[in-house]
Scaffold this active site. Structure first.
Site, PDB file in Angstrom:
ATOM      1  N   HIS A   1       0.858  -1.185   0.000  1.00 19.77           N
ATOM      2  CA  HIS A   1       0.000   0.000   0.000  1.00 19.77           C
ATOM      3  C   HIS A   1       0.896   1.239   0.000  1.00 19.77           C
ATOM      4  CE1 HIS A   1      -2.689   2.799   2.545  1.00 19.77           C
ATOM      5  NE2 HIS A   1      -3.204   2.772   1.330  1.00 19.77           N
TER       6      HIS A   1
ATOM      7  N   HIS B   1       1.547  12.051  -1.144  1.00 20.35           N
ATOM      8  CA  HIS B   1       0.657  11.484  -0.146  1.00 20.35           C
ATOM      9  C   HIS B   1      -0.315  12.567   0.314  1.00 20.35           C
ATOM     10  CE1 HIS B   1      -0.971   8.919   2.763  1.00 20.35           C
ATOM     11  NE2 HIS B   1       0.091   8.179   3.003  1.00 20.35           N
TER      12      HIS B   1
END
Ligand SMILES: *[C@@H]1O[C@H](CO)[C@@H](O)[C@H](O)[C@H]1NC(C)=O
Ligand SMILES: *[C@@H]1O[C@H](CO)[C@@H](O)[C@H](O)[C@H]1NC(C)=O
Ligand SMILES: *[C@@H]1O[C@H](CO)[C@@H](O)[C@H](O)[C@H]1NC(C)=O
Ligand SMILES: *[C@@H]1O[C@H](CO)[C@@H](O)[C@H](O)[C@H]1NC(C)=O
Ligand SMILES: *[C@@H]1O[C@H](CO)[C@@H](O)[C@H](O)[C@H]1NC(C)=O
Ligand SMILES: *[C@@H]1O[C@H](CO)[C@@H](O)[C@H](O)[C@H]1NC(C)=O
Ligand SMILES: *[C@@H]1O[C@H](CO)[C@@H](O)[C@H](O)[C@H]1NC(C)=O
Length: 366
Positions: free
Chosen positions: A46, A99
């Site tokens: 992930h 992110h």
């Protein structure tokens, strides 16, 4: 002498060839070669490019201790990433791996990351790799395809005969490998598909997922969550021909509802047994669907080690060709053995400062 005379014995040649080909491994095991792509479980990292290591000052926004190349070398075969539009150096915009926002954690350009994956695939001709790109700023098929071309990885890209609907069968690993089309790419979501890049597959056309925002080890669910047309309906999800992606990671909720990976419980989260463990949740989801998930996404893949449970569900023993990596929790480059959080305080606070600024909350946190 003995070997030579044996080989000259024509009747033994078929045996020799059988042994040779049986030793060829696909995705680290000979037993996976003849299986369909969707009939095995692919371990996924992930947020593959978001590292919690020296390169990010051990950012709490990082989801992996080892970089993408090491993930692949160690046995990870699915890489997820978030694609964001960022300011380029020459005034134009560029597609970056960030992110949530590029101010929080910017892991560089998509093309550079694809180039890193290509370099690894160049050296490993028997490995099938899957990408899952979260399309945060609605890049078009042409935008993304240009990055694949620039990196050179497009030469490995597999395009199913009819990309816009789930195929009735997926090819075996063997056939993907012999055609050298060993890269399968899903995009969530592919707003504007492009016929120039038929290998960019819309994720929710081909895949369904369980929910991913789990904050308590007792609260994982195997039920379909996305896409919405099969949400809560496992039979419908299976009948649609989509493959199951099992999200298996635990968040800690911080102030303002911000979420970061929970690393204090990660040994159990990625381990074989215990409440909310990968081993037990894989079994639960396999029971629900009568079939193991095709994909599993985890944080800090080395811990557990997650591959132990994946090998178990794939029936693989004695996997070959994997780089061995530490299974420890690696905070600030130091293994944390005892499941507590000491020693990580200063860097954590430092990166929270960045996070708070990035979200514009204007609150100083220590
Ligand atoms: C894939 O699994 C299905 C059952 O789920 C089976 O019928 C099929 O033969 C398998 N195919 C391959 C190539 O693994
Ligand atoms: C990945 O990590 C390994 C081990 O730390 C390092 O040798 C390698 O240069 C890194 N690769 C990339 C592309 O950053
Ligand atoms: C690009 O730069 C402008 C001006 O500095 C800034 O306002 C904007 O937020 C930046 N965009 C991104 C995606 O970083
Ligand atoms: C994405 O972009 C396409 C055209 O480039 C547009 O038609 C579509 O509405 C956009 N979707 C979102 C969610 O912004
Ligand atoms: C491999 O290539 C052959 C010849 O082009 C094609 O018929 C076959 O469908 C391909 N298989 C896969 C898995 O793409
Ligand atoms: C766990 O699930 C229960 C039942 O759905 C719910 O009441 C509870 O709030 C959840 N806990 C967390 C931490 O999400
Ligand atoms: C991580 O999860 C465990 C199990 O629920 C919990 O005891 C622990 O407090 C969590 N850690 C953090 C930092 O939230």
């Amino acid at each position: 002498m003995l070997l030579k005379s044996l080989l000259q014995t024509a009747s033994l040649l078929p045996l020799f060839y059988t042994i040779t080909s049986a030793q060829t491994a696909c995705n680290n095991s000979p037993s996976l070669c003849s299986k369909a792509y969707n009939n095995i479980t692919h371990l996924g990292a992930h947020d593959s490019a978001f590292l919690r290591d020296q390169s990010t000052s051990f950012s709490t926004a990082g989801n992996q201790y080892f970089n993408t190349t090491t993930q692949l070398a160690a046995g990870v075969r699915l890489l997820s990433a978030q694609i964001h539009k960022a300011n380029g150096t020459n005034g134009g915009s560029e597609w970056h791996l960030c992110h949530t926002t590029c101010d929080l954690l910017d892991a560089g350009t998509l093309a550079k990351w694809l180039g890193e994956i290509k370099a690894w695939m160049d050296k490993t001709p028997n490995e099938v790799v899957t990408l899952l790109l979260v399309n945060s700023d609605n890049a078009s098929g042409n935008d993304l395809g240009a990055e694949f071309t620039a990196s050179g990885i497009s030469k490995y890209a597999y395009a199913p005969p009819a990309p816009s609907k789930p195929p009735t069968t997926w090819p075996t690993l063997d056939s993907l490998i012999s055609n050298n089309t060993r890269l399968i790419t899903f995009v969530a979501s592919l707003g504007t598909a492009s016929s120039n890049y038929p290998y960019l597959l819309d994720e929710f056309t081909h895949v369904f997922e369980n929910k991913f925002e789990t904050t308590s080890p007792g609260n994982y669910s195997c039920q379909p969550d996305r896409p919405s047309d099969v949400s809560g309906q496992p039979l419908e999800a299976l009948k649609s021909g989509r493959m199951f992606l099992q999200n298996h990671f635990l968040y800690s909720t911080q102030l303002f509802g911000l979420e970061t990976p929970n690393t204090t419980y990660i040994k159990t989260t990625n381990g074989p047994t215990g409440t909310g463990s990968l081993g037990e949740q894989l079994g639960e989801c396999r029971n629900l669907y009568g079939k193991a998930p095709t994909f599993v996404l985890v944080d800090f893949f080395n811990v557990g080690p997650a591959l132990q449970s994946i090998d178990g569900i794939n029936g693989v023993s004695g996997a070959v060709g994997r780089q061995s990596v530490s299974a420890e929790i690696l905070e600030q480059g130091v293994a944390r053995n005892d499941g507590t959080d000491k020693g990580a305080g200063v860097k954590r606070r430092a990166s929270w400062g960045v996070l708070v600024l990035a979200t514009g909350v204007g609150f100083f946190m220590l």
